[in-house]
Design a protein around this motif. Structure first.
Motif, PDB file in Angstrom:
ATOM      1  N   VAL A   1       8.127   5.902  -1.213  1.00  0.00           N
ATOM      2  CA  VAL A   1       8.253   5.170  -2.468  1.00  0.00           C
ATOM      3  C   VAL A   1       9.303   5.893  -3.311  1.00  0.00           C
ATOM      4  O   VAL A   1       9.338   7.125  -3.347  1.00  0.00           O
ATOM      5  CB  VAL A   1       6.899   5.114  -3.211  1.00  0.00           C
ATOM      6  CG1 VAL A   1       7.046   4.377  -4.543  1.00  0.00           C
ATOM      7  CG2 VAL A   1       5.852   4.433  -2.330  1.00  0.00           C
TER       8      VAL A   1
ATOM      9  N   TRP B   1       7.616  -4.032  -8.552  1.00  0.00           N
ATOM     10  CA  TRP B   1       8.014  -3.707  -7.173  1.00  0.00           C
ATOM     11  C   TRP B   1       9.176  -4.598  -6.738  1.00  0.00           C
ATOM     12  O   TRP B   1       9.188  -5.801  -6.990  1.00  0.00           O
ATOM     13  CB  TRP B   1       6.839  -3.888  -6.220  1.00  0.00           C
ATOM     14  CG  TRP B   1       5.826  -2.788  -6.327  1.00  0.00           C
ATOM     15  CD1 TRP B   1       4.755  -2.720  -7.174  1.00  0.00           C
ATOM     16  CD2 TRP B   1       5.803  -1.583  -5.561  1.00  0.00           C
ATOM     17  NE1 TRP B   1       4.066  -1.556  -6.991  1.00  0.00           N
ATOM     18  CE2 TRP B   1       4.677  -0.827  -5.999  1.00  0.00           C
ATOM     19  CE3 TRP B   1       6.600  -1.061  -4.551  1.00  0.00           C
ATOM     20  CZ2 TRP B   1       4.348   0.409  -5.454  1.00  0.00           C
ATOM     21  CZ3 TRP B   1       6.277   0.168  -4.001  1.00  0.00           C
ATOM     22  CH2 TRP B   1       5.161   0.900  -4.453  1.00  0.00           C
TER      23      TRP B   1
ATOM     24  N   PHE C   1      -0.673  -5.702  -7.424  1.00  0.00           N
ATOM     25  CA  PHE C   1       0.704  -5.234  -7.535  1.00  0.00           C
ATOM     26  C   PHE C   1       1.554  -6.339  -8.132  1.00  0.00           C
ATOM     27  O   PHE C   1       1.245  -7.536  -7.996  1.00  0.00           O
ATOM     28  CB  PHE C   1       1.248  -4.743  -6.185  1.00  0.00           C
ATOM     29  CG  PHE C   1       1.805  -5.821  -5.301  1.00  0.00           C
ATOM     30  CD1 PHE C   1       3.165  -6.096  -5.276  1.00  0.00           C
ATOM     31  CD2 PHE C   1       0.970  -6.559  -4.478  1.00  0.00           C
ATOM     32  CE1 PHE C   1       3.683  -7.094  -4.455  1.00  0.00           C
ATOM     33  CE2 PHE C   1       1.472  -7.547  -3.652  1.00  0.00           C
ATOM     34  CZ  PHE C   1       2.831  -7.821  -3.644  1.00  0.00           C
TER      35      PHE C   1
ATOM     36  N   SER D   1      10.428   0.813  -5.296  1.00  0.00           N
ATOM     37  CA  SER D   1      10.366   0.188  -3.973  1.00  0.00           C
ATOM     38  C   SER D   1       9.872   1.194  -2.941  1.00  0.00           C
ATOM     39  O   SER D   1       9.594   2.367  -3.267  1.00  0.00           O
ATOM     40  CB  SER D   1      11.734  -0.357  -3.567  1.00  0.00           C
ATOM     41  OG  SER D   1      11.635  -1.120  -2.377  1.00  0.00           O
TER      42      SER D   1
END
Length: 288
Positions: free
Chosen positions: A165, A188, A212, A235
């Motif tokens: 991440v 995201w 999310f 991301s």
């Protein structure tokens, strides 16, 4: 039964072109010779291989069953013709984007140093594109970022790959302890559905979050890196993809309270695909 390679070649070309007229042009034969070869093959097999729809020939269930075996036989015949030559048939490889852009270049460079003249065709797409191409015999081998569950495809574990991440330096998520809750409230930026990376991120990471927020989906990793660098969200991609940016500090790894996000990369081929000497030689470079 005396099936000839010419009959099988005619059958394969008629299947691809959909008519004896176009097949005759491709094979440099008369249309009557093509029709006769196809009729002889069907007569010997005792079944029709095509449904006649007006002037078109549409492959039926018998033809679909025969086609992969014909392709394998014709490829083996071509290999026999090359057996005492330079064994220089073109290898067709289809790789998903992470593999094609960040892993294969080094492999191909080593292969080219030893065999500079041998043809190699490389296509890059998402994992589903690769699976479809292998299933349709459009390529010899596929390299993908997740498992394949198609019955006619042989799937072999290949390399291990770590996902990380990441965020832009100074991102808000880095200003506080990173928890599953803070990850779930972040924006995201993810690969598109059908991508092997997206499938694994969904399974290894996002399935652990209470929720999310999907900010956007992008079709390639370079676009995602730029979007994250400009502060549009966070991301998760392969460490290989962002290694240079992590080293330069333009992107920062976000520590997550989960075990290492590790996936397996896979090599796939059709179950009835003949592995030629040239293909086996290339695969040895992939494994070294």
């Amino acid at each position: 039964m005396h099936i000839t390679l010419r009959q099988l070649d005619v059958f394969a070309e008629v299947l691809k072109s959909g008519s004896t007229t176009q097949a005759s042009q491709m094979l440099a034969l008369s249309q009557s010779a093509v029709s006769a070869a196809l009729a002889d093959l069907e007569g010997q097999l005792g079944v029709q291989l095509f449904d006649r729809v007006g002037k078109r020939l549409v492959v039926n269930e018998h033809g679909r069953l025969l086609y992969p075996r014909v392709v394998a036989l014709l490829e083996q015949a071509a290999e026999i013709e090359q057996l005492f030559r330079d064994d220089n048939g073109a290898i067709r490889v289809y790789a998903s984007s992470t593999i094609g852009n960040y892993i294969l270049p080094e492999i191909i460079a080593r292969y080219r140093r030893d065999f500079p003249e041998l043809p190699l065709e490389l296509s890059v797409g998402n994992s589903q594109d690769v699976i479809n191409a292998v299933a349709d015999f459009r390529v010899d081998i596929g390299l993908i970022e997740g498992p394949c569950h198609t019955a006619d495809i042989v799937t072999e574990p290949w390399l291990e790959d770590e996902l990380v991440v990441f965020a832009a330096p100074g991102s808000a998520i880095l200003q506080q302890p990173v928890t599953l809750e803070t990850l779930s409230t972040a924006q995201w930026i993810l690969r598109e559905r059908g991508s092997g990376t997206r499938e694994i991120v969904d399974y290894l990471l996002l399935s652990h979050l209470p929720q999310f927020r999907l900010g956007m989906e992008l079709g390639n990793s370079e676009a995602i890196k730029h979007a994250v660098r400009h502060g549009l969200g966070i991301s998760c991609l392969s460490r290989r993809v962002i290694a240079e940016q992590l080293e330069s500090g333009t992107l920062v790894e976000v520590p997550v309270p989960l075990p290492r996000l590790v996936r397996r990369l896979y090599r796939i081929r059709h179950r009835q695909k003949h592995l030629s000497n040239a293909l086996m030689r290339f695969l040895r470079y992939c494994d070294s």
